[in-house]
Design a protein around this motif. Structure first.
Motif, PDB file in Angstrom:
ATOM      1  N   TRP A  52       8.325   0.489   1.155  1.00  6.66           N
ATOM      2  CA  TRP A  52       7.305   0.643   0.097  1.00  6.66           C
ATOM      3  C   TRP A  52       7.358   2.047  -0.500  1.00  6.66           C
ATOM      4  O   TRP A  52       7.378   2.211  -1.727  1.00  6.66           O
ATOM      5  N   LEU A  53       7.418   3.045   0.367  1.00  6.79           N
ATOM      6  CA  LEU A  53       7.445   4.421  -0.117  1.00  6.79           C
ATOM      7  C   LEU A  53       8.730   4.701  -0.887  1.00  6.79           C
ATOM      8  O   LEU A  53       8.713   5.396  -1.912  1.00  6.79           O
ATOM      9  N   MET A  54       9.843   4.132  -0.435  1.00  3.98           N
ATOM     10  CA  MET A  54      11.103   4.313  -1.145  1.00  3.98           C
ATOM     11  C   MET A  54      11.042   3.664  -2.526  1.00  3.98           C
ATOM     12  O   MET A  54      11.518   4.221  -3.525  1.00  3.98           O
ATOM     13  N   ALA A  55      10.429   2.490  -2.596  1.00  2.33           N
ATOM     14  CA  ALA A  55      10.290   1.805  -3.883  1.00  2.33           C
ATOM     15  C   ALA A  55       9.429   2.618  -4.844  1.00  2.33           C
ATOM     16  O   ALA A  55       9.719   2.708  -6.044  1.00  2.33           O
ATOM     17  N   LEU A  56       8.366   3.217  -4.322  1.00  4.17           N
ATOM     18  CA  LEU A  56       7.537   4.083  -5.149  1.00  4.17           C
ATOM     19  C   LEU A  56       8.333   5.267  -5.672  1.00  4.17           C
ATOM     20  O   LEU A  56       8.222   5.648  -6.840  1.00  4.17           O
ATOM     21  N   GLN A  57       9.144   5.850  -4.792  1.00  9.01           N
ATOM     22  CA  GLN A  57       9.937   7.014  -5.186  1.00  9.01           C
ATOM     23  C   GLN A  57      10.950   6.633  -6.261  1.00  9.01           C
ATOM     24  O   GLN A  57      11.142   7.355  -7.245  1.00  9.01           O
ATOM     25  N   PRO A  59       1.580   2.693  12.698  1.00  8.57           N
ATOM     26  CA  PRO A  59       2.984   2.977  12.373  1.00  8.57           C
ATOM     27  C   PRO A  59       3.132   4.083  11.334  1.00  8.57           C
ATOM     28  O   PRO A  59       4.195   4.704  11.237  1.00  8.57           O
ATOM     29  N   ALA A  60       2.089   4.340  10.563  1.00  5.28           N
ATOM     30  CA  ALA A  60       2.183   5.340   9.487  1.00  5.28           C
ATOM     31  C   ALA A  60       2.257   6.758  10.021  1.00  5.28           C
ATOM     32  O   ALA A  60       2.564   7.685   9.259  1.00  5.28           O
ATOM     33  N   ILE A  61       1.957   6.954  11.320  1.00 11.16           N
ATOM     34  CA  ILE A  61       2.074   8.285  11.901  1.00 11.16           C
ATOM     35  C   ILE A  61       3.498   8.811  11.752  1.00 11.16           C
ATOM     36  O   ILE A  61       3.722  10.004  11.564  1.00 11.16           O
ATOM     37  N   ARG A  62       4.476   7.914  11.798  1.00 11.41           N
ATOM     38  CA  ARG A  62       5.890   8.306  11.706  1.00 11.41           C
ATOM     39  C   ARG A  62       6.417   8.214  10.272  1.00 11.41           C
ATOM     40  O   ARG A  62       7.595   8.391  10.031  1.00 11.41           O
ATOM     41  N   LEU A  63       5.511   7.960   9.328  1.00 11.78           N
ATOM     42  CA  LEU A  63       5.927   7.835   7.933  1.00 11.78           C
ATOM     43  C   LEU A  63       6.004   9.217   7.304  1.00 11.78           C
ATOM     44  O   LEU A  63       5.002   9.935   7.208  1.00 11.78           O
ATOM     45  N   LYS A  64       7.177   9.614   6.883  1.00 11.44           N
ATOM     46  CA  LYS A  64       7.361  10.920   6.260  1.00 11.44           C
ATOM     47  C   LYS A  64       7.211  10.780   4.755  1.00 11.44           C
ATOM     48  O   LYS A  64       7.855   9.938   4.137  1.00 11.44           O
ATOM     49  N   SER A  65       6.364  11.597   4.192  1.00 15.43           N
ATOM     50  CA  SER A  65       6.170  11.565   2.744  1.00 15.43           C
ATOM     51  C   SER A  65       6.651  12.880   2.153  1.00 15.43           C
ATOM     52  O   SER A  65       6.676  13.908   2.829  1.00 15.43           O
ATOM     53  N   PRO A  66       7.059  12.868   0.880  1.00 13.89           N
ATOM     54  CA  PRO A  66       7.525  14.119   0.263  1.00 13.89           C
ATOM     55  C   PRO A  66       6.409  15.134   0.168  1.00 13.89           C
ATOM     56  O   PRO A  66       5.247  14.784  -0.030  1.00 13.89           O
ATOM     57  N   ILE A 115      -4.313   1.368  -1.416  1.00 10.30           N
ATOM     58  CA  ILE A 115      -4.186   0.250  -0.480  1.00 10.30           C
ATOM     59  C   ILE A 115      -3.767  -1.006  -1.231  1.00 10.30           C
ATOM     60  O   ILE A 115      -2.918  -1.785  -0.768  1.00 10.30           O
ATOM     61  N   GLY A 116      -4.348  -1.213  -2.418  1.00  7.03           N
ATOM     62  CA  GLY A 116      -3.976  -2.368  -3.221  1.00  7.03           C
ATOM     63  C   GLY A 116      -2.509  -2.356  -3.615  1.00  7.03           C
ATOM     64  O   GLY A 116      -1.843  -3.403  -3.653  1.00  7.03           O
ATOM     65  N   ASN A 117      -1.981  -1.167  -3.893  1.00  3.48           N
ATOM     66  CA  ASN A 117      -0.566  -1.057  -4.235  1.00  3.48           C
ATOM     67  C   ASN A 117       0.318  -1.450  -3.057  1.00  3.48           C
ATOM     68  O   ASN A 117       1.333  -2.140  -3.220  1.00  3.48           O
ATOM     69  N   LEU A 118      -0.064  -1.015  -1.856  1.00  7.42           N
ATOM     70  CA  LEU A 118       0.687  -1.407  -0.660  1.00  7.42           C
ATOM     71  C   LEU A 118       0.618  -2.914  -0.453  1.00  7.42           C
ATOM     72  O   LEU A 118       1.636  -3.570  -0.179  1.00  7.42           O
ATOM     73  N   TYR A 119      -0.576  -3.491  -0.588  1.00  8.27           N
ATOM     74  CA  TYR A 119      -0.731  -4.938  -0.429  1.00  8.27           C
ATOM     75  C   TYR A 119       0.149  -5.691  -1.429  1.00  8.27           C
ATOM     76  O   TYR A 119       0.763  -6.710  -1.101  1.00  8.27           O
ATOM     77  N   ALA A 120       0.188  -5.206  -2.683  1.00  4.86           N
ATOM     78  CA  ALA A 120       0.979  -5.881  -3.715  1.00  4.86           C
ATOM     79  C   ALA A 120       2.461  -5.890  -3.366  1.00  4.86           C
ATOM     80  O   ALA A 120       3.198  -6.801  -3.757  1.00  4.86           O
ATOM     81  N   TYR A 121       2.906  -4.876  -2.638  1.00 12.01           N
ATOM     82  CA  TYR A 121       4.296  -4.822  -2.191  1.00 12.01           C
ATOM     83  C   TYR A 121       4.498  -5.684  -0.936  1.00 12.01           C
ATOM     84  O   TYR A 121       5.505  -6.396  -0.802  1.00 12.01           O
ATOM     85  N   ALA A 122       3.525  -5.643  -0.018  1.00 14.49           N
ATOM     86  CA  ALA A 122       3.703  -6.250   1.299  1.00 14.49           C
ATOM     87  C   ALA A 122       3.554  -7.770   1.291  1.00 14.49           C
ATOM     88  O   ALA A 122       4.341  -8.477   1.947  1.00 14.49           O
ATOM     89  N   ILE A 123       2.571  -8.289   0.581  1.00 13.97           N
ATOM     90  CA  ILE A 123       2.261  -9.721   0.666  1.00 13.97           C
ATOM     91  C   ILE A 123       3.417 -10.598   0.215  1.00 13.97           C
ATOM     92  O   ILE A 123       3.770 -11.570   0.911  1.00 13.97           O
ATOM     93  N   SER A 148       0.752   7.938   0.692  1.00 15.91           N
ATOM     94  CA  SER A 148       1.103   7.846   2.113  1.00 15.91           C
ATOM     95  C   SER A 148      -0.019   8.406   2.974  1.00 15.91           C
ATOM     96  O   SER A 148      -0.303   7.877   4.060  1.00 15.91           O
ATOM     97  N   ALA A 149      -0.705   9.448   2.511  1.00 13.23           N
ATOM     98  CA  ALA A 149      -1.840   9.991   3.267  1.00 13.23           C
ATOM     99  C   ALA A 149      -2.980   8.979   3.346  1.00 13.23           C
ATOM    100  O   ALA A 149      -3.639   8.840   4.390  1.00 13.23           O
ATOM    101  N   THR A 150      -3.209   8.265   2.252  1.00 13.43           N
ATOM    102  CA  THR A 150      -4.241   7.226   2.263  1.00 13.43           C
ATOM    103  C   THR A 150      -3.921   6.161   3.293  1.00 13.43           C
ATOM    104  O   THR A 150      -4.804   5.744   4.065  1.00 13.43           O
ATOM    105  N   ILE A 151      -2.680   5.711   3.321  1.00 14.33           N
ATOM    106  CA  ILE A 151      -2.301   4.644   4.257  1.00 14.33           C
ATOM    107  C   ILE A 151      -2.377   5.135   5.695  1.00 14.33           C
ATOM    108  O   ILE A 151      -2.777   4.385   6.594  1.00 14.33           O
ATOM    109  N   ARG A 152      -2.026   6.404   5.939  1.00 15.87           N
ATOM    110  CA  ARG A 152      -2.176   6.935   7.302  1.00 15.87           C
ATOM    111  C   ARG A 152      -3.643   6.894   7.726  1.00 15.87           C
ATOM    112  O   ARG A 152      -3.966   6.498   8.847  1.00 15.87           O
ATOM    113  N   SER A 153      -4.534   7.327   6.836  1.00 16.64           N
ATOM    114  CA  SER A 153      -5.964   7.310   7.157  1.00 16.64           C
ATOM    115  C   SER A 153      -6.462   5.884   7.354  1.00 16.64           C
ATOM    116  O   SER A 153      -7.253   5.605   8.262  1.00 16.64           O
ATOM    117  N   PHE A 154      -6.020   4.994   6.490  1.00 17.23           N
ATOM    118  CA  PHE A 154      -6.430   3.582   6.556  1.00 17.23           C
ATOM    119  C   PHE A 154      -6.026   2.961   7.896  1.00 17.23           C
ATOM    120  O   PHE A 154      -6.842   2.309   8.581  1.00 17.23           O
TER     121      PHE A 154
END
Length: 327
Positions: free
Chosen positions: A73-78, A111-118, A47-55, A91-97
């Motif tokens: 965010w996921l593309m940047a990670l990839q 919105p993460a329901i539609r997020l496709k992860s590898p 979650i902290g990694n997502l926040y660091a990208y989003a803020i 991505s699974a963590t963010i979906r649960s969150f």
């Protein structure tokens, strides 16, 4: 090319809404879902990694974490070269969150329901051969000394640590438990008469795991001779102790196993999970029931245990190719 992800700066204060959601989700996972400290740290990091990208991109509320931002965010990670398993976990963590946030009425939709992860790579684990297992448990040769004289006698502490390291290897292979489960064991979790361990696994689920005569001998020797040499007022009821007498931590146990495997010199296997994988595969190779192995490993799903049947089949194919005249 997606923009790089900034490093999380712990000194930076998060927007109040994001901080409250972060803390609330981890509290929920700890108290209601009974997740381990290790799992909670992973959730917090994701979650902290997502926040660091989003803020820095203007997303300072939960509503700002929309599908467009999550995909970027996921593309940047990839693009940063992270393994597919790490991408899938984050991505699974963010979906649960965000699912939790919807349930708590902090946001209207997830919105993460539609997020496709590898998909995770289905890598077959490195398995130790029988002769490698035998070599791991061979007694360490006594030091031969130097031309100047006889090698110094090992201290009581050194002997105790050697016995402890042997016990770590014996129990991990004999029971196929996880290293976190191993270091959490208390003395009263060991039943020498029945040769079983009481193990608290993921989700705080309890199971009973058997072990054999060699492991029993190692436990008995440790409790009678070696543990008293390391015990202090801080030892409590912990089965395994560190050099200073406190409960052994998982990092130390991992190092013991890694050193033992590295000393073999002819395997890519590393870490405690290699012993767990090897034990499960060897059980199935010798005809153990799949559901019995599932119970020993503490898997909630039989599909997870079935990975080891794939390992056994691959080993069978390799043997066939090497040995059959018309392979």
């Amino acid at each position: 090319m997606p923009e790089p992800i900034e490093q999380t700066n712990e000194a930076t204060r998060l927007p109040a809404e994001l901080q409250k959601a972060h803390d609330g989700f981890l509290r929920y996972m700890a108290l209601e879902r009974e997740r381990s400290e290790h799992t909670l740290r992973a959730y917090g990091s994701d979650i902290g990694n997502l926040y660091a990208y989003a803020i820095p991109r203007g997303a300072t509320t939960l509503a700002g974490l929309d599908l467009t931002l999550l995909r970027a965010w996921l593309m940047a990670l990839q693009e940063s070269g992270l393994a597919r398993a790490t991408l899938a976990r984050r991505s699974a963590t963010i979906r649960s969150f965000l699912t939790w946030a919807v349930r708590e009425e902090l946001i209207a939709t997830n919105p993460a329901i539609r997020l496709k992860s590898p998909k995770r790579e289905q890598r077959l684990p490195h398995i130790l051969q029988n002769n490698q297992i035998e070599r791991i448990f061979k007694p360490v040769p006594e030091p031969q000394g130097t031309p100047e004289g006889k090698a110094p006698e090992p201290t009581r502490e050194q002997l105790a640590l050697a016995d402890r390291d042997k016990l770590i290897l014996e129990l991990l292979y004999a029971t196929a438990i996880r290293v976190g489960e191993l270091v959490s064991l208390d003395i009263n979790d060991v039943d020498l008469d029945r040769r079983t361990l009481r193990v608290i696994g993921k989700g705080n689920k309890e199971r009973t795991v058997p072990f054999g005569q060699p492991a029993m001998n190692a436990v008995d020797n440790w409790l009678r001779r070696a543990r008293p040499a390391l015990r202090t007022d801080d030892s409590g009821h912990a089965l395994l102790l560190g050099r200073r007498g406190k409960r052994l931590d998982a990092r130390q146990a991992r190092q013991v196993v890694s050193d033992a495997l590295a000393a073999l010199g002819d395997t890519a296997a590393r870490g405690p999970h290699s012993l767990r994988h090897s034990a499960a595969t060897h059980l199935l190779d010798r005809g153990a029931d799949l559901r019995a192995v599932q119970e020993i490993l503490g898997h909630s799903s039989l599909a997870t245990t079935q990975l080891y049947t794939h390992v056994s089949v691959e080993r069978l194919k390799e043997s066939y190719q090497r040995a059959h005249p018309r392979a």
